[in-house]
Structure formats: C-alpha cells, structure tokens
Scaffold this active site. Structure first.
Site, PDB file in Angstrom:
ATOM      1  N   PHE A 153       0.824  -1.215   0.000  1.00 39.51           N
ATOM      2  CA  PHE A 153       0.000   0.000   0.000  1.00 39.51           C
ATOM      3  C   PHE A 153       0.862   1.273   0.000  1.00 39.51           C
ATOM      4  CE2 PHE A 153      -2.275   2.686   3.384  1.00 39.51           C
ATOM      5  CZ  PHE A 153      -2.846   3.525   2.455  1.00 39.51           C
ATOM      6  N   ILE A 154       1.637   1.470   1.042  1.00 38.95           N
ATOM      7  CA  ILE A 154       2.406   2.721   1.145  1.00 38.95           C
ATOM      8  C   ILE A 154       3.573   2.697   0.161  1.00 38.95           C
ATOM      9  CG2 ILE A 154       3.762   4.196   2.697  1.00 38.95           C
ATOM     10  CD1 ILE A 154       2.044   2.999   5.034  1.00 38.95           C
ATOM     11  N   ASP A 189       9.822  -7.187  -3.222  1.00 39.41           N
ATOM     12  CA  ASP A 189       8.565  -7.532  -2.541  1.00 39.41           C
ATOM     13  C   ASP A 189       8.282  -9.003  -2.810  1.00 39.41           C
ATOM     14  OD1 ASP A 189       5.677  -7.729  -1.867  1.00 39.41           O
ATOM     15  OD2 ASP A 189       5.815  -5.546  -1.689  1.00 39.41           O
ATOM     16  N   LEU A 208       5.363 -10.298  -2.489  1.00 44.22           N
ATOM     17  CA  LEU A 208       3.936 -10.338  -2.886  1.00 44.22           C
ATOM     18  C   LEU A 208       3.077 -11.136  -1.902  1.00 44.22           C
ATOM     19  CD1 LEU A 208       4.252 -10.670  -6.785  1.00 44.22           C
ATOM     20  CD2 LEU A 208       3.982  -8.606  -5.391  1.00 44.22           C
ATOM     21  N   SER A 260       5.925   2.140  13.809  1.00 41.52           N
ATOM     22  CA  SER A 260       4.468   2.227  13.952  1.00 41.52           C
ATOM     23  C   SER A 260       4.070   2.885  15.265  1.00 41.52           C
ATOM     24  CB  SER A 260       3.902   0.815  13.907  1.00 41.52           C
ATOM     25  OG  SER A 260       2.577   0.800  14.340  1.00 41.52           O
ATOM     26  N   TYR A 271       4.591  -7.650  17.108  1.00 42.73           N
ATOM     27  CA  TYR A 271       4.728  -6.638  16.038  1.00 42.73           C
ATOM     28  C   TYR A 271       5.316  -5.343  16.603  1.00 42.73           C
ATOM     29  CZ  TYR A 271       3.172  -3.143  12.585  1.00 42.73           C
ATOM     30  OH  TYR A 271       3.127  -2.110  11.687  1.00 42.73           O
ATOM     31  N   LYS A 300       8.969  -3.653  15.961  1.00 47.46           N
ATOM     32  CA  LYS A 300       9.073  -2.313  15.365  1.00 47.46           C
ATOM     33  C   LYS A 300       9.958  -1.424  16.231  1.00 47.46           C
ATOM     34  CE  LYS A 300       6.598  -2.311  11.540  1.00 47.46           C
ATOM     35  NZ  LYS A 300       7.266  -2.235  10.244  1.00 47.46           N
ATOM     36  N   ARG A 360     -12.783  -5.472  20.793  1.00 44.94           N
ATOM     37  CA  ARG A 360     -11.761  -6.525  20.712  1.00 44.94           C
ATOM     38  C   ARG A 360     -10.772  -6.344  21.847  1.00 44.94           C
ATOM     39  NH1 ARG A 360     -10.508  -6.723  14.312  1.00 44.94           N
ATOM     40  NH2 ARG A 360      -9.676  -4.678  14.758  1.00 44.94           N
ATOM     41  N   GLY A 401      -7.622  -5.833  23.841  1.00 45.96           N
ATOM     42  CA  GLY A 401      -6.355  -5.197  23.497  1.00 45.96           C
ATOM     43  C   GLY A 401      -6.507  -3.976  22.608  1.00 45.96           C
TER      44      GLY A 401
HETATM   45  N1  LIG Z   1      -0.697   1.181   6.933  1.00 44.73           N
HETATM   46  C1  LIG Z   1      -0.545   1.634   8.163  1.00 44.73           C
HETATM   47  O1  LIG Z   1      -1.455   2.273   8.715  1.00 44.73           O
HETATM   48  C2  LIG Z   1       0.742   1.408   8.908  1.00 44.73           C
HETATM   49  C3  LIG Z   1       0.825   1.853  10.235  1.00 44.73           C
HETATM   50  C4  LIG Z   1       2.014   1.658  10.930  1.00 44.73           C
HETATM   51  C5  LIG Z   1       3.112   1.074  10.318  1.00 44.73           C
HETATM   52  N2  LIG Z   1       3.002   0.624   9.035  1.00 44.73           N
HETATM   53  C6  LIG Z   1       4.192  -0.012   8.434  1.00 44.73           C
HETATM   54  O2  LIG Z   1       4.423   0.567   7.157  1.00 44.73           O
HETATM   55  C7  LIG Z   1       4.956  -0.411   6.274  1.00 44.73           C
HETATM   56  C8  LIG Z   1       4.121  -0.499   5.015  1.00 44.73           C
HETATM   57  O3  LIG Z   1       2.806  -0.875   5.399  1.00 44.73           O
HETATM   58  P1  LIG Z   1       1.594  -1.032   4.378  1.00 44.73           P
HETATM   59  O4  LIG Z   1       0.383  -0.528   5.047  1.00 44.73           O
HETATM   60  O5  LIG Z   1       1.985  -0.508   3.051  1.00 44.73           O
HETATM   61  O6  LIG Z   1       1.454  -2.622   4.371  1.00 44.73           O
HETATM   62  P2  LIG Z   1       1.406  -3.641   3.154  1.00 44.73           P
HETATM   63  O7  LIG Z   1       1.140  -4.990   3.737  1.00 44.73           O
HETATM   64  O8  LIG Z   1       0.480  -3.142   2.089  1.00 44.73           O
HETATM   65  O9  LIG Z   1       2.889  -3.560   2.585  1.00 44.73           O
HETATM   66  C9  LIG Z   1       3.928  -4.370   3.055  1.00 44.73           C
HETATM   67  C10 LIG Z   1       4.561  -5.004   1.838  1.00 44.73           C
HETATM   68  O10 LIG Z   1       5.648  -5.815   2.273  1.00 44.73           O
HETATM   69  C11 LIG Z   1       5.633  -7.018   1.525  1.00 44.73           C
HETATM   70  N3  LIG Z   1       6.333  -8.032   2.315  1.00 44.73           N
HETATM   71  C12 LIG Z   1       5.919  -8.681   3.424  1.00 44.73           C
HETATM   72  N4  LIG Z   1       6.874  -9.546   3.827  1.00 44.73           N
HETATM   73  C13 LIG Z   1       7.889  -9.430   2.949  1.00 44.73           C
HETATM   74  C14 LIG Z   1       9.160 -10.068   2.834  1.00 44.73           C
HETATM   75  N5  LIG Z   1       9.554 -10.998   3.698  1.00 44.73           N
HETATM   76  N6  LIG Z   1       9.959  -9.687   1.812  1.00 44.73           N
HETATM   77  C15 LIG Z   1       9.585  -8.755   0.903  1.00 44.73           C
HETATM   78  N7  LIG Z   1       8.400  -8.130   0.969  1.00 44.73           N
HETATM   79  C16 LIG Z   1       7.571  -8.465   1.990  1.00 44.73           C
HETATM   80  C17 LIG Z   1       4.161  -7.341   1.314  1.00 44.73           C
HETATM   81  O11 LIG Z   1       3.936  -8.189   0.206  1.00 44.73           O
HETATM   82  C18 LIG Z   1       3.594  -5.931   1.079  1.00 44.73           C
HETATM   83  O12 LIG Z   1       3.628  -5.605  -0.301  1.00 44.73           O
HETATM   84  C19 LIG Z   1       5.033  -1.708   7.074  1.00 44.73           C
HETATM   85  O13 LIG Z   1       6.328  -1.821   7.587  1.00 44.73           O
HETATM   86  C20 LIG Z   1       4.024  -1.492   8.190  1.00 44.73           C
HETATM   87  O14 LIG Z   1       4.346  -2.256   9.326  1.00 44.73           O
HETATM   88  C21 LIG Z   1       1.849   0.779   8.308  1.00 44.73           C
END
Ligand SMILES: NC(=O)c1ccc[n+]([C@@H]2O[C@H](COP(=O)([O-])OP(=O)(O)OC[C@H]3O[C@@H](n4cnc5c(N)ncnc54)[C@H](O)[C@@H]3O)[C@@H](O)[C@H]2O)c1
Length: 319
Positions: free
Chosen positions: A12-13, A31, A33, A124, A148, A152, A280, A282
């Site tokens: 996503f990000i 990635d 995937l 996070s 998690y 982090k 939920r 927690g």
């Molecule tokens: N979305 C939020 O609100 C949020 C909040 C706090 C922290 N984060 C952190 O931001 C980052 C991005 O989050 P996001 O929301 O885009 O999540 P997301 O799940 O959409 O993106 C994470 C990506 O990492 C890839 N991935 C997972 N394990 C992998 C591996 N072993 N090797 C290679 N790729 C791998 C997944 O396929 C995915 O495309 C993450 O580190 C997440 O913990 C996100």
C-alpha cells in the site's frame, strides 16, 4: 536522477511512494507479494526505470547481492508483516521479517552503501501501546504490547543507533493510521477504512453488505492520507535535521469511527448497515499523534480526514 530501493514496494504505502518517485528516478522494488500486488505498480514500466524483484527481504543472498552490486541514494524499508494479529499468532516467523531483515539491511548498508543519502525505516504508532497520555509524542512512554510492536521498536532503535554509532544515514517514522487507494482490505485486521470502503463498494454495486464495529464506535485514531505520508517520507529523506531521528507521521487530529461513518454516509449519500459488537481485547480506545517534530521540518498535511476520505473514495469508487 536518484536511485531508490523500496522494500515492500508492491504494498500500500510502498507502491504509492514508488508511483510518485519512479517518473523521475530509478527505482528497485523488492517484494515477496505476500500482501502486495503487482497491479499497484502496473502503471509503471521499463521507461520509468523500474526494476521489480520478487523475493524476500529475509533472503540473505538476494539482499547481499543487490546491495553489493547497486549503490542507492535512498532506501525505504517498508516490507513487513504488517498484521498485529499475525505477529501474535506467529511471533517467530514475523520476527524474522519485522526485525531480523532490518538489522541485516543496516549491516549491508554499513558495509556496501558508501553513497547512501538516507535509509528510512517504517515503524508504527503501535510502539506506544496502551499508555493513556495523549497526544503521543516521540518521547512519550513506549509500551509495545505485541510481537509486532516489540519488533518495530527494537528495529527502530537499531536503525537510529546505526546512524549514531556507525554514521549510516538513517531516520525512522512511526506511522499512525494510514489510509488511501491500494490498501488491501482482505485481512480482517487490515486498515479499517479499506474494509469500510470495500463494504461500501459492494453495497453500491447492489450487493448485500454491512459493516461491523468492534465496541461503541467512539474509539479514536489519527487517520492520515497516504499522499501526506509520502510527502513526509520525502521531506525527511532530504532533511539533515532528521538524521538519526524518529518522527510521528499523522495529522495531529483524533477522529472517532462514528465520525468516519458519518463522512462516508454524507459523501456517498448512502447509509450502510452497521453492527456494533463487543470491543476486541487489546484494542486501544484513543490514539493520536503530536506532529510538532515533523512540522518542525516544514510538514503540513494537505488533507484532513474529510478531504482525504473524499479523495480516497473518488479514486477508489469513482465518485
Ligand atoms: N498502513 C498503516 O497504517 C501502517 C501503520 C504503521 C506502520 N506501518 C508499516 O508501514 C509499512 C508499510 O505498510 P503497508 O500498510 O503498506 O502494508 P502492506 O502490507 O500493504 O505492505 C507491506 C509489503 O511488504 C511485503 N512483504 C511482506 N513480507 C515481505 C518479505 N519478507 N519480503 C519482501 N516483501 C515483503 C508485502 O507483500 C507488502 O507488499 C510496514 O512496515 C508497516 O508495518 C503501516
């Protein structure tokens, strides 16, 4: 033209960041995937200097080869198993991705990335846990309650210490509740707005659809639009003051789930049936960020929760 490595760049990000920078820079994405989707970066082709590597950040030989061969200007380590629930169910497996991959990457940067300008690690708001003082400041009490959150926080400290101890140019960000296009709604623990949008999409397509709220809907979060998050990442990447520092990334505003439901109803002119069930275990009742440190670098979110949700729905539901 700069060279970017974005791990988790099909997620996503990461994909939002890749889509922003790939037009004018060289981008390598790693990635596996597991959660991401190549579709998220399908608008980018060879002409945009994109190289997609399907593989895991835990694959030592893949990552070593890549960081030996290529010199990056910017590295964004976003790959993670981003599900808190998954980390509770599988603490050992998620630790390998959410912690060990970070330390390995830092060591590879220390050895091989001599012209790196910045590595940014995605931490996070979960690191703050349930300590009730608000808003959350970067120096607030840290009480990580899940594997998690522990991973982090530990990873974030290694990231910052690699700057202070070895001069690797790093920064870390603590994302609050990020929302926007391309967020995967498939897991029940995905971002709540992606689930709500998915339910509304079904409803607007004439299907049966409802939305479940855990608790009374008065719980608040700091919902931040993904384009503002990308702005924050790019700002931090080029800020000398941000070297070795961690930043909350949010809007500084708390919004309840019930307020979010009102925004959807008013904008889409349709009311979804909402079922309120027991909270939920927690779940944190209230959370929002103090973003003064980030604002000190010149950050100003362009979207509040209402305009951000509207932009999201326009893009996702073509409204
Ligand atoms: N979305 C939020 O609100 C949020 C909040 C706090 C922290 N984060 C952190 O931001 C980052 C991005 O989050 P996001 O929301 O885009 O999540 P997301 O799940 O959409 O993106 C994470 C990506 O990492 C890839 N991935 C997972 N394990 C992998 C591996 N072993 N090797 C290679 N790729 C791998 C997944 O396929 C995915 O495309 C993450 O580190 C997440 O913990 C996100």
């Amino acid at each position: 033209m700069s060279k970017y490595l974005i791990t988790g760049g099909a997620g996503f990000i990461g994909s939002t960041l890749a889509n922003r920078v790939a037009k004018e820079n060289e981008v390598v994405i790693v990635d596996d995937l597991s959660m991401g989707d190549k579709e998220n970066i399908s608008g980018l082709g060879e002409k945009d200097n994109l190289r997609f590597i399907e593989g895991s950040v835990t694959d030592q030989s893949l990552m070593t080869g890549l960081l030996q061969e290529e010199q990056f200007d910017y590295i964004y380590h976003l790959a993670a198993i981003a599900s808190v629930a998954d980390s509770v169910a599988r603490p050992v497996e998620t630790h390998v991705v959410n912690f060990e991959s970070v330390l390995s990457l830092l060591e590879l940067c220390r050895k091989h990335q001599k012209s790196l300008k910045r590595l940014i690690f995605a931490s996070s708001a979960a690191v703050y846990g349930d300590e009730p003082t608000l808003p959350k400041q970067e120096e607030s009490v840290i009480r990580p309650l899940t594997p998690y959150a522990v991973d982090k926080f530990a990873a974030e400290r290694y990231v910052l210490n690699h700057c202070h101890l070895y001069g690797v140019p790093t920064s870390a960000v603590r994302f609050f509740n990020v929302y926007g296009p391309n967020q995967n709604p498939k897991s029940p623990y995905s971002g709540v707005l992606s689930i709500l949008t998915d339910r509304y999409e079904k409803l607007l397509n004439g299907k049966d659809s409802s939305f479940t709220v855990f608790g009374d809907g008065q719980q608040t979060r700091d919902f931040v639009f993904v384009e503002d998050v990308v702005d924050a990442l790019l700002l931090i990447s080029d800020s000398q003051a941000a070297l070795g520092n961690v930043y909350n990334v949010g809007t500084g505003e708390a919004t309840s789930l019930n307020q979010v439901l009102d925004i959807y109803r008013d904008f889409l002119d349709t009311e979804i049936s909402v079922e309120y069930t027991a909270g939920r275990e927690g779940d944190i009742p209230r959370s929002y960020a103090d973003v003064d440190r980030l604002k000190g670098l010149g950050f100003e979110p362009k979207f509040d929760v209402k305009t951000g949700i509207q932009a999201y729905l326009k893009q996702t539901l073509n409204r």
